[in-house]
Design an enzyme around this catalytic site. Structure first.
Site, PDB file in Angstrom:
ATOM      1  N   ASN A  37       0.875  -1.177   0.000  1.00 55.99           N
ATOM      2  CA  ASN A  37       0.000   0.000   0.000  1.00 55.99           C
ATOM      3  C   ASN A  37       0.912   1.227   0.000  1.00 55.99           C
ATOM      4  O   ASN A  37       1.473   1.568   1.041  1.00 55.99           O
ATOM      5  CB  ASN A  37      -0.894  -0.023   1.248  1.00 55.99           C
ATOM      6  N   TRP A  38       1.053   1.823  -1.164  1.00 57.70           N
ATOM      7  CA  TRP A  38       1.997   2.937  -1.287  1.00 57.70           C
ATOM      8  C   TRP A  38       1.445   4.230  -0.684  1.00 57.70           C
ATOM      9  O   TRP A  38       2.156   5.230  -0.608  1.00 57.70           O
ATOM     10  CB  TRP A  38       2.375   3.156  -2.764  1.00 57.70           C
ATOM     11  N   LYS A  39       0.165   4.227  -0.308  1.00 54.99           N
ATOM     12  CA  LYS A  39      -0.475   5.420   0.277  1.00 54.99           C
ATOM     13  C   LYS A  39      -0.218   6.634  -0.625  1.00 54.99           C
ATOM     14  O   LYS A  39      -0.170   6.468  -1.853  1.00 54.99           O
ATOM     15  CB  LYS A  39       0.013   5.617   1.724  1.00 54.99           C
ATOM     16  N   HIS A  76      -9.517   1.413   5.117  1.00 52.82           N
ATOM     17  CA  HIS A  76      -8.235   1.598   5.801  1.00 52.82           C
ATOM     18  C   HIS A  76      -8.394   2.570   6.977  1.00 52.82           C
ATOM     19  O   HIS A  76      -9.162   3.527   6.893  1.00 52.82           O
ATOM     20  CB  HIS A  76      -7.185   2.116   4.812  1.00 52.82           C
ATOM     21  N   GLU A 101      -6.638   4.918   7.968  1.00 50.43           N
ATOM     22  CA  GLU A 101      -6.381   6.331   7.649  1.00 50.43           C
ATOM     23  C   GLU A 101      -7.603   6.963   7.011  1.00 50.43           C
ATOM     24  O   GLU A 101      -7.888   8.145   7.236  1.00 50.43           O
ATOM     25  CB  GLU A 101      -5.141   6.440   6.741  1.00 50.43           C
ATOM     26  N   GLU A 119      -5.247  -4.782  10.611  1.00 46.26           N
ATOM     27  CA  GLU A 119      -4.224  -3.765  10.817  1.00 46.26           C
ATOM     28  C   GLU A 119      -4.491  -3.046  12.139  1.00 46.26           C
ATOM     29  O   GLU A 119      -5.292  -2.105  12.188  1.00 46.26           O
ATOM     30  CB  GLU A 119      -4.262  -2.737   9.682  1.00 46.26           C
ATOM     31  N   GLY A 124       2.690   2.350  10.850  1.00 43.55           N
ATOM     32  CA  GLY A 124       3.661   3.440  10.706  1.00 43.55           C
ATOM     33  C   GLY A 124       4.389   3.788  11.995  1.00 43.55           C
ATOM     34  O   GLY A 124       5.036   4.825  12.077  1.00 43.55           O
ATOM     35  N   SER A 171       3.602  -2.097  10.361  1.00 43.98           N
ATOM     36  CA  SER A 171       5.050  -2.180  10.577  1.00 43.98           C
ATOM     37  C   SER A 171       5.639  -3.545  10.226  1.00 43.98           C
ATOM     38  O   SER A 171       6.591  -3.989  10.857  1.00 43.98           O
ATOM     39  CB  SER A 171       5.407  -1.777  12.016  1.00 43.98           C
ATOM     40  N   GLY A 193       2.933  -1.008   4.317  1.00 43.19           N
ATOM     41  CA  GLY A 193       2.997   0.427   4.038  1.00 43.19           C
ATOM     42  C   GLY A 193       4.432   0.841   3.775  1.00 43.19           C
ATOM     43  O   GLY A 193       4.972   0.646   2.688  1.00 43.19           O
ATOM     44  N   GLY A 194       5.082   1.402   4.791  1.00 45.30           N
ATOM     45  CA  GLY A 194       6.432   1.963   4.649  1.00 45.30           C
ATOM     46  C   GLY A 194       7.413   1.048   3.932  1.00 45.30           C
ATOM     47  O   GLY A 194       8.142   1.487   3.032  1.00 45.30           O
TER      48      GLY A 194
HETATM   49  P1  13P Z   1       3.083   0.417   7.752  1.00 48.41           P
HETATM   50  O1  13P Z   1       3.600  -0.858   7.124  1.00 48.41           O
HETATM   51  O2  13P Z   1       3.827   1.645   7.287  1.00 48.41           O
HETATM   52  O3  13P Z   1       2.972   0.311   9.234  1.00 48.41           O
HETATM   53  O4  13P Z   1       1.593   0.611   7.196  1.00 48.41           O
HETATM   54  C1  13P Z   1       0.716  -0.455   7.231  1.00 48.41           C
HETATM   55  C2  13P Z   1      -0.500  -0.090   6.471  1.00 48.41           C
HETATM   56  O5  13P Z   1      -1.222   0.813   6.845  1.00 48.41           O
HETATM   57  C3  13P Z   1      -0.780  -0.825   5.234  1.00 48.41           C
HETATM   58  O6  13P Z   1      -2.053  -0.553   4.757  1.00 48.41           O
END
Ligand code: 13P
Length: 256
Positions: free
Chosen positions: A10-12, A96, A98, A168, A174, A214, A235-236
């Site tokens: 997920n590149w956000k 999600h 966010e 999640e 994050g 994470s 994510g990251g």
């Molecule tokens: P991180 O891997 O940066 O913690 O993010 C997870 C995420 O929100 C994937 O959708």
């Protein structure tokens, strides 16, 4: 167990179209020709055309980070399932945390999107998970059960094989704090039990439940070796070839 691992990035809101093209070329050359583990990338909308072109002939699937439930019309700023399908999209991340936190989405409001995603022949990756306050109050299992029931209301039994759930925990996203392997397994197995109540045991066994929060190349193996962890939503660590493909490699090693 016949569930194939799914490792989805997920590149956000990261990467311009040209940066995305470069990253997906690197991922493709590293893990794009194997099909033991399903790999997916979910770039921002502005990169999807470019990434879709780069992925032609690859085993890597394309995912979106959102969709609107209407088919077309006067909905400024929104994108429909048909528009995504035209770009050879397979997955859509929905619900999600966010989007819940910053854009007011709820399990109930996301239900429409989940139903129109499957109606549009796309596979929803429905994200659920508790906040740190909810975990500390011992409410985790109640929270995820409610999110599943509300988000999946009226979901048809016959579409169940197209459903992906991502657990999640909000406090792990994050933050560098990952759920321990045991914590993840406890919630994943509870999610599968809840899915079995809704769709039956056999169906629940086919639904992939991803862990997100994470996850990185160092902790992936422990998490992915849990019996009810069927992949990761990253994510990251999905923003560089080395860390993302390290996670894919951890899944491949477990399959070997
Ligand atoms: P991180 O891997 O940066 O913690 O993010 C997870 C995420 O929100 C994937 O959708």
């Amino acid at each position: 167990m016949s569930r194939k691992y799914l490792i989805a990035g997920n590149w956000k809101m990261n990467k311009t179209a040209s940066e995305s093209g470069l990253l997906v070329q690197q991922i493709h050359s590293s893990v794009g020709s194997q099909s033991t583990v399903q790999v997916a990338v979910c770039p921002p909308f502005t990169s999807m055309g470019k990434v879709s072109e780069e992925l032609e002939g690859s085993q890597i699937a394309l995912g979106a980070q959102n969709v609107y439930h209407e088919a077309s019309g006067a909905y400024t700023g929104e994108v429909s399932a048909e528009m995504l399908r035209d770009l050879y999209v397979t997955y859509v991340i929905l619900g999600h945390s966010e989007r819940r936190q910053y854009f007011g989405e709820t399990s109930k409001s996301v239900n429409n999107k989940i139903l129109s995603t499957v109606a549009g022949n796309l596979k929803p990756i429905y994200c659920i998970g508790e906040t740190i306050e909810q975990r500390e109050r011992n409410e985790t299992l109640d929270v995820v059960r409610t999110q599943i029931r509300e988000g999946l209301e009226n979901f048809s039994d016959s579409e169940v094989e197209n459903l992906v759930i991502a657990y999640e925990p909000v406090w792990a996203i994050g933050t560098g704090k990952t759920a321990t392997d045991d914590m993840a397994q406890e919630v994943h197995s509870f999610i599968r039990k809840t899915l079995a109540e809704l769709f039956g045991e056999n169906a629940a066994e086919t639904i992939r439940i991803l862990y997100g929060g994470s996850m990185n190349a160092g902790n992936a193996s422990g998490l992915l070796s849990q019996p009810d962890v069927d992949g990761g939503l990253i994510g990251g660590a999905s923003l560089s070839q080395k860390s993302f493909c390290g996670i894919v490699q951890a899944a491949l090693d477990l399959e070997a």
